[in-house]
Structure formats: C-alpha cells, structure tokens
Design a protein around this motif. Sequence first.
Motif, PDB file in Angstrom:
ATOM      1  N   VAL A  78       5.711   2.834   7.957  1.00  0.00           N
ATOM      2  CA  VAL A  78       4.930   2.517   6.667  1.00  0.00           C
ATOM      3  C   VAL A  78       5.591   4.218   5.950  1.00  0.00           C
ATOM      4  O   VAL A  78       5.720   4.934   6.525  1.00  0.00           O
ATOM      5  N   ALA A  79       4.469   4.229   5.543  1.00  0.00           N
ATOM      6  CA  ALA A  79       3.718   5.942   4.583  1.00  0.00           C
ATOM      7  C   ALA A  79       5.317   6.146   4.291  1.00  0.00           C
ATOM      8  O   ALA A  79       6.016   7.652   4.627  1.00  0.00           O
ATOM      9  N   ALA A 115       8.628   3.058  -4.092  1.00  0.00           N
ATOM     10  CA  ALA A 115       8.888   3.186  -2.708  1.00  0.00           C
ATOM     11  C   ALA A 115       7.476   2.905  -1.723  1.00  0.00           C
ATOM     12  O   ALA A 115       7.084   3.243  -2.668  1.00  0.00           O
ATOM     13  N   TRP A 116       7.251   1.653  -0.854  1.00  0.00           N
ATOM     14  CA  TRP A 116       5.837   1.918  -0.250  1.00  0.00           C
ATOM     15  C   TRP A 116       5.889   0.670   1.001  1.00  0.00           C
ATOM     16  O   TRP A 116       7.138   0.239   1.263  1.00  0.00           O
ATOM     17  N   GLN A 117       5.107   0.809   1.498  1.00  0.00           N
ATOM     18  CA  GLN A 117       4.625  -0.209   2.971  1.00  0.00           C
ATOM     19  C   GLN A 117       4.149  -1.653   2.088  1.00  0.00           C
ATOM     20  O   GLN A 117       3.241  -1.846   1.477  1.00  0.00           O
ATOM     21  N   SER A 118       4.661  -2.513   3.004  1.00  0.00           N
ATOM     22  CA  SER A 118       4.394  -3.833   2.850  1.00  0.00           C
ATOM     23  C   SER A 118       4.225  -4.557   3.504  1.00  0.00           C
ATOM     24  O   SER A 118       5.324  -4.754   4.813  1.00  0.00           O
ATOM     25  N   SER A 119       3.246  -5.529   4.322  1.00  0.00           N
ATOM     26  CA  SER A 119       3.181  -6.597   5.147  1.00  0.00           C
ATOM     27  C   SER A 119       4.149  -8.475   4.137  1.00  0.00           C
ATOM     28  O   SER A 119       3.485  -9.325   5.236  1.00  0.00           O
ATOM     29  N   VAL A 129       1.211  -1.276   0.008  1.00  0.00           N
ATOM     30  CA  VAL A 129       0.022  -0.031  -0.130  1.00  0.00           C
ATOM     31  C   VAL A 129       0.926   1.565   0.110  1.00  0.00           C
ATOM     32  O   VAL A 129       1.828   1.298   0.474  1.00  0.00           O
ATOM     33  N   PHE A 130      -0.190   2.153  -0.033  1.00  0.00           N
ATOM     34  CA  PHE A 130       0.752   3.578   0.287  1.00  0.00           C
ATOM     35  C   PHE A 130       2.307   4.088  -1.254  1.00  0.00           C
ATOM     36  O   PHE A 130       3.457   4.395  -0.303  1.00  0.00           O
ATOM     37  N   ALA A 142      21.543  11.470  -5.756  1.00  0.00           N
ATOM     38  CA  ALA A 142      20.961  10.408  -4.190  1.00  0.00           C
ATOM     39  C   ALA A 142      19.809  10.748  -4.625  1.00  0.00           C
ATOM     40  O   ALA A 142      19.126  11.929  -4.915  1.00  0.00           O
ATOM     41  N   TRP A 143      19.533   9.746  -3.411  1.00  0.00           N
ATOM     42  CA  TRP A 143      18.311   9.386  -2.890  1.00  0.00           C
ATOM     43  C   TRP A 143      18.089   9.381  -1.788  1.00  0.00           C
ATOM     44  O   TRP A 143      18.769   8.875  -0.991  1.00  0.00           O
ATOM     45  N   VAL A 144      17.068  10.022  -1.138  1.00  0.00           N
ATOM     46  CA  VAL A 144      17.013  10.604   0.475  1.00  0.00           C
ATOM     47  C   VAL A 144      15.333   9.283   0.196  1.00  0.00           C
ATOM     48  O   VAL A 144      14.543   9.802   0.101  1.00  0.00           O
ATOM     49  N   ALA A 145      14.995   8.331   0.988  1.00  0.00           N
ATOM     50  CA  ALA A 145      13.604   8.068   1.544  1.00  0.00           C
ATOM     51  C   ALA A 145      13.723   8.211   3.278  1.00  0.00           C
ATOM     52  O   ALA A 145      14.274   7.370   4.107  1.00  0.00           O
ATOM     53  N   VAL A 146      12.270   9.046   3.917  1.00  0.00           N
ATOM     54  CA  VAL A 146      11.990   8.443   4.915  1.00  0.00           C
ATOM     55  C   VAL A 146      10.554   8.384   5.270  1.00  0.00           C
ATOM     56  O   VAL A 146       9.600   8.253   4.372  1.00  0.00           O
ATOM     57  N   TRP A 147      10.419   7.632   6.598  1.00  0.00           N
ATOM     58  CA  TRP A 147       9.461   6.820   7.430  1.00  0.00           C
ATOM     59  C   TRP A 147       8.977   7.149   8.435  1.00  0.00           C
ATOM     60  O   TRP A 147       9.920   7.385   9.059  1.00  0.00           O
TER      61      TRP A 147
END
Length: 261
Positions: free
Chosen positions: A225-226, A178-182, A163-164, A236-241
């Motif tokens: 999540v999120a 990028a996304w959140q997954s279970s 999701v998301f 350069a790439w940056v991810a936050v959650w």
Amino acid sequence: GAIGTDWDVLVSQSTNNGITWTAPAPLNANAAVDSRDDMHPSLSTDGAGNWLTVWQSNEDLNGTIGQDFDILVSRSTDNGVTWSAPVPLNTNAATDSGGDTYPQLATDGVGHWVAAWQSTDTLGGVLGSDSDIFVSRSGNNGITWSAPAALNSNASTDSGSDVFPQVRTDSAGHWVAAWQSSDSLGGSIGVDDDVLVSRSVDNGASWTPPAPLNANAGTDSGSDVAPQVSTDTGGAWVAVWYSADDLGARGTVFLRRDPQG
C-alpha cells in the motif's frame, strides 16, 4: 478566529532555504466564509514563477458545485504570497456525484501539468462505482483542465479498488503513475492490495495498461500500500511502499528500482 474550524489549506513560505518560514495563512481564499472541508493538498511549481496547488474539498463554492468531494485548484505567480480563488479542477464538478479525493500534481516545467486522483464517480455511467484513478491535464498553467478520464485503462471492467495515486515526470517526456489496487487484473494477480504502475509518453493523454509494480503480486498474500515514486531525471526511477507481506522480514519498507523508467 480569523477563519472557521472546518478544515482549510494553509500555506507558509521560506526565502532562505527553509531556515525560517512565514506565519501560516489560508491558501484557499474562501477560508473565512466556507463551512466545509478542504484537505490533502498537493503542490508543484514549474520553476518559472508558476505554482499550483490542488486538494479535495466538499465545499460547494456558493452553490456552483455539489457537496460531494471534488478537486479544487489555486494558482500563484508570486511564490505563494497570494493565490487565486479556488475553482474546480474536475470539470464535471457541478454534475457528478462520486467522491474525488487524494489528488497528486506534477509538471515537466515546460508547460505540461498532470493531476491524478482517486474517484468513485462513474463518468455518466461509463465506469463502475468502484474507486478508479482519474487524470486531467493542463497546458496553460492550470487555468483550464481537460475533462476527467480514467487513468487505469481497465476502469470500465475492473471491480477492485484503485486508490492513492502518485504521478511523476522526468521532464523528458516520461510520466509514471503508481497506486495501490485490490483488483486482480483479470485473475493474473491476487485480490490483496498490490502496487500498480502505468506510463505515459504523451504528457498524460494516454497511459499504458496497469501492471503490477511489485513483482511478487501473483503469489504474495500481504497487502502492498501507499506507494511513492521518484526519478533522478536521468533514467532511474525508484518506488517505495509499505507492505504486510513478510518476505521473511515482516514490517519491512520495500523498494523497487527500475533503471529503464
């Protein structure tokens, strides 16, 4: 009283770098007559006069599509003053029954547009009914779009919820989602929510298999999540959650930087 009390997509413009803004106006041109909900818009421009907005809607567009949530798209060529009538971006909107929600949109500014969203549709039985990440592409500024396809390449076999999504490009041929997954990725990580990532180097036609972006995905137990992801277009790439995993400091917003993209 100009439009109904259902959810609609509104738009406002600024021509002085955000100091002042025009009064809100309905972006979805059917706002005065529709009766269902238009929600969660995503907006992008190529910097060459083309603006696109995508959003989720369960409006049936005068009976032409069902009342499940689909992804609608509208275009502007006058910096958001006027917008084309909403049309379905997911080309199976008239026949699908799954929910298509939370779209994200990106463009490289040279003719390629990619939309990603979460969906419970099975694509005619090819996929399961869990939520997967779908993707569609346009090469003509959003006039037509490719048929929806699964971005997460394990969609036909996974059972977790994806999701998301977020999708970004450096405008130099690299696209990252990028996304959140279970999903446990075949048991390689836990079933808590983690952040997965996939890359494309052919403008969204194909994507690498999902991989955990949070490096502790195999051992953590808190949910991640999120996600949000961005790039400086220079490599350069940056991810936050945000995360419920403590790492010794519960409540922290986490960041990962990938200098290789």
